[in-house]
Design a protein around this motif. Structure first.
Motif, PDB file in Angstrom:
ATOM      1  N   GLY A 163       0.834  -1.204   0.000  1.00  0.00           N
ATOM      2  CA  GLY A 163       0.000   0.000   0.000  1.00  0.00           C
ATOM      3  C   GLY A 163       0.861   1.243   0.000  1.00  0.00           C
ATOM      4  N   ASN A 164       0.233   2.390  -0.330  1.00  0.00           N
ATOM      5  CA  ASN A 164       1.013   3.615  -0.506  1.00  0.00           C
ATOM      6  C   ASN A 164       1.671   4.093   0.795  1.00  0.00           C
ATOM      7  OD1 ASN A 164      -1.863   4.688   0.215  1.00  0.00           O
ATOM      8  ND2 ASN A 164      -0.541   6.476   0.456  1.00  0.00           N
ATOM      9  N   VAL A 165       1.068   3.757   1.951  1.00  0.00           N
ATOM     10  CA  VAL A 165       1.648   4.220   3.220  1.00  0.00           C
ATOM     11  C   VAL A 165       3.059   3.666   3.416  1.00  0.00           C
ATOM     12  CG1 VAL A 165       1.461   3.974   5.740  1.00  0.00           C
ATOM     13  CG2 VAL A 165      -0.499   4.743   4.409  1.00  0.00           C
ATOM     14  N   PHE A 166       3.262   2.378   3.095  1.00  0.00           N
ATOM     15  CA  PHE A 166       4.592   1.778   3.249  1.00  0.00           C
ATOM     16  C   PHE A 166       5.529   2.223   2.125  1.00  0.00           C
ATOM     17  CE2 PHE A 166       1.571  -1.248   5.215  1.00  0.00           C
ATOM     18  CZ  PHE A 166       1.974  -1.060   6.526  1.00  0.00           C
ATOM     19  N   ARG A 167       4.983   2.403   0.933  1.00  0.00           N
ATOM     20  CA  ARG A 167       5.817   2.863  -0.187  1.00  0.00           C
ATOM     21  C   ARG A 167       6.363   4.257   0.073  1.00  0.00           C
ATOM     22  NH1 ARG A 167       1.708   0.562  -3.308  1.00  0.00           N
ATOM     23  NH2 ARG A 167       0.821   2.600  -3.803  1.00  0.00           N
ATOM     24  N   GLU A 168       5.599   5.068   0.799  1.00  0.00           N
ATOM     25  CA  GLU A 168       6.008   6.451   1.060  1.00  0.00           C
ATOM     26  C   GLU A 168       6.895   6.586   2.299  1.00  0.00           C
ATOM     27  OE1 GLU A 168       2.213   8.422   1.174  1.00  0.00           O
ATOM     28  OE2 GLU A 168       1.804   7.870  -0.917  1.00  0.00           O
ATOM     29  N   MET A 169       7.051   5.500   3.060  1.00  0.00           N
ATOM     30  CA  MET A 169       7.890   5.548   4.267  1.00  0.00           C
ATOM     31  C   MET A 169       9.369   5.566   3.908  1.00  0.00           C
ATOM     32  SD  MET A 169       6.343   2.913   7.091  1.00  0.00           S
ATOM     33  CE  MET A 169       4.715   3.189   7.798  1.00  0.00           C
ATOM     34  N   SER A 170      10.151   6.185   4.783  1.00  0.00           N
ATOM     35  CA  SER A 170      11.606   6.103   4.664  1.00  0.00           C
ATOM     36  C   SER A 170      12.043   4.676   5.003  1.00  0.00           C
ATOM     37  CB  SER A 170      12.253   7.070   5.659  1.00  0.00           C
ATOM     38  OG  SER A 170      11.983   6.620   6.988  1.00  0.00           O
ATOM     39  N   MET A 171      13.305   4.339   4.750  1.00  0.00           N
ATOM     40  CA  MET A 171      13.813   3.016   5.125  1.00  0.00           C
ATOM     41  C   MET A 171      13.769   2.833   6.643  1.00  0.00           C
ATOM     42  SD  MET A 171      14.255   1.201   2.574  1.00  0.00           S
ATOM     43  CE  MET A 171      14.837  -0.181   3.534  1.00  0.00           C
ATOM     44  N   GLU A 172      14.017   3.904   7.364  1.00  0.00           N
ATOM     45  CA  GLU A 172      14.012   3.787   8.826  1.00  0.00           C
ATOM     46  C   GLU A 172      12.611   3.485   9.336  1.00  0.00           C
ATOM     47  OE1 GLU A 172      16.496   6.644  10.786  1.00  0.00           O
ATOM     48  OE2 GLU A 172      18.160   5.880   9.600  1.00  0.00           O
ATOM     49  N   GLY A 173      11.611   4.114   8.721  1.00  0.00           N
ATOM     50  CA  GLY A 173      10.221   3.835   9.080  1.00  0.00           C
ATOM     51  C   GLY A 173       9.838   2.405   8.741  1.00  0.00           C
ATOM     52  N   ARG A 174      10.276   1.929   7.594  1.00  0.00           N
ATOM     53  CA  ARG A 174       9.983   0.551   7.171  1.00  0.00           C
ATOM     54  C   ARG A 174      10.621  -0.461   8.129  1.00  0.00           C
ATOM     55  NH1 ARG A 174      10.936   0.845   0.553  1.00  0.00           N
ATOM     56  NH2 ARG A 174       9.640   2.687   0.202  1.00  0.00           N
ATOM     57  N   MET A 175      11.833  -0.134   8.604  1.00  0.00           N
ATOM     58  CA  MET A 175      12.496  -1.045   9.553  1.00  0.00           C
ATOM     59  C   MET A 175      11.712  -1.137  10.859  1.00  0.00           C
ATOM     60  SD  MET A 175      16.612  -0.611   9.084  1.00  0.00           S
ATOM     61  CE  MET A 175      16.886   0.895   8.166  1.00  0.00           C
TER      62      MET A 175
END
Length: 460
Positions: A206-218
């Motif tokens: 989804g777009n929320v994860f695609r728009e996250m930085s790598m740190e947010g994804r981690m």
């Protein structure tokens, strides 16, 4: 041609062989170790006279037991000192790279490996630590293993495993004011529970994860374990490639271009099958906080503790926490704030905190700890002058380590005290015997430290 998920593509490309109607032998690209779960594995192999098969595929660091003050001095605690000495001896004896105390790359294993470029898309990565799922943010299959499996990987660079099922969690829409990646994953867990992921590997889409930085994804992938999943993954994209580029141990030049061409194929095919799927609207997510003794027991900070639970374990958790059904947490006094752990101790987390507290002063009743995830984060904090902001606001900056995430070192929370923590687990006694943990984002933790009580900073 069979349509595959991201998980299928990475898993299938690492199968060495399959047992008919049974498990598969999976090749492991990278094995991360630390001082807590490796000594028994080394001892087992030595006892059986089995050499380490591929020492170059192993990277070690000191994190769980390390003190976060005066790391240059001998460690006072006997158990911690012995474990770290054992790790040093084992790594020297077996020619394994170790980033021990005092090394410029030392840090929490799930912080230092990504920031050094050791973690890369499409890999299989294991560590004797449940939050190894953090590395799935790069589109790698990363998961924690037990001591016997640590020995298995050391001896063969492979694991005998049954392939998990596929789960996908979709979050689409626009996140509201003050909502961070930590709030997104706490919200998901509060909705689907701590067992929803059992038997699955989870892909976040989804777009929320695609728009996250790598740190947010981690941060998101780190907490996949808290919903019972074996691990979590996010498809690699340009944000991933830019993050990896230029890192110390990342591929360079032509090799990097070739890798990126392959990494671009690591995404779920349109129409691929998932055994289970959930979808959420970003607009429904607000800053979150937990009120109980597992990460599922979370609410929006503006909500009240649910009244519709009638089971003994729920009541026991509230009793431990000193809360009641239907109660609001707003206005609750908090004496401890911990900003750190493998969930939230990266430079982006500390920039967020510094931005909020700049020009403010922490409440006099609050003991506020800032614990960077690695020596490299320490250096970035200094370079950007964030340390001056923390010190001016009365926050205490410590040295890198797992710190107050778990009671395996000196940084324990006293019995009966509340601690708003940016870590990943709020189990009974997790931060010290009798300690009461409330999980939150670094932003909410910073707001609590300044006010001395739980507040909804979005309404201010």
């Amino acid at each position: 041609m069979q349509k595959k998920t991201l998980f299928d593509k990475v898993w299938d490309s690492h199968i060495v062989t399959s047992v008919p109607n049974g498990p598969q032998v999976l090749y492991i690209d990278k094995h991360l170790i630390h001082e807590v779960t490796s000594p028994q594995a080394f001892a087992e192999l030595e006892e059986r006279d089995i050499p380490i098969f591929r020492p170059n595929q192993i990277v070690a660091t000191a994190d769980h037991n390390v003190p976060t003050l005066n790391q240059h001095l001998p460690i006072a605690d006997d158990l911690s000192r012995n474990q770290l000495e054992q790790l040093t001896k084992n790594c020297e004896k077996n020619n394994i790279t170790l980033y021990g105390l005092g090394h410029k790359y030392q840090g929490i294993v799930h912080v230092m490996a990504p920031e050094l470029g050791i973690t890369q898309p499409g890999m299989t990565i294991v560590c004797g630590d449940s939050h190894t799922s953090t590395h799935g943010a790069f589109g790698s299959i990363a998961f924690g293993i037990g001591t016997s499996q640590v020995a298995q990987v050391m001896a063969s660079q492979c694991l005998l495993l049954t392939k998990p099922k596929n789960l996908r969690v979709n979050v689409n829409g626009k996140l509201g004011k003050g909502v961070t990646s930590k709030d997104v994953i706490l919200y998901i867990i509060s909705k689907i529970g701590t067992n929803a992921g059992t038997g699955y590997f989870c892909e976040y889409a989804g777009n929320v994860f695609r728009e996250m930085s790598m740190e947010g994804r981690m941060t998101v992938c780190n907490m996949s374990i808290e919903m019972g999943a074996r691990g979590g993954m996010i498809a690699p994209d340009d944000i991933t490639f830019e993050y990896v580029k230029g890192k110390e141990f990342a591929p360079k030049g032509e090799e990097l271009e070739e890798k990126i061409a392959y990494w671009k194929t690591l995404h779920t095919d349109e129409g691929a099958f998932f055994d289970q799927e959930y979808s959420f609207d970003a607009e429904d997510i607000e800053p979150m906080i937990t009120y109980g003794t597992n990460p599922e027991m979370g609410i929006k900070v503006s909500d009240v503790i649910p009244s519709n639970h009638n089971d003994a374990s729920f009541d026991k958790a509230l009793e431990y926490m000193g809360f009641e059904k239907g109660e609001s947490l707003l206005g609750k006094k908090v004496n401890y704030v911990f900003i750190g752990s493998c969930t939230n101790s990266r430079i982006e987390d500390f920039r967020t905190v510094a931005q909020y507290i700049e020009g403010k002063q922490k409440a006099t009743n609050v003991n506020a700890l800032i614990v960077p995830g690695s020596q490299q984060v320490v250096e970035q904090i200094k370079r950007e002058g964030l340390n001056e902001i923390f010190e001016a606001a009365g926050f205490q900056i410590r040295q890198p380590g797992c710190s107050a995430c778990l009671a395996m070192n000196d940084d324990k929370i006293p019995a009966g005290e509340y601690c708003v923590s940016t870590s990943n687990r709020n189990f009974e006694g997790r931060q010290g015997q009798g300690a009461r943990t409330l999980l939150a984002s670094p932003l909410l933790a910073a707001a609590v430290a300044i006010s001395g009580e739980i507040i909804d900073f979005t309404k201010m």
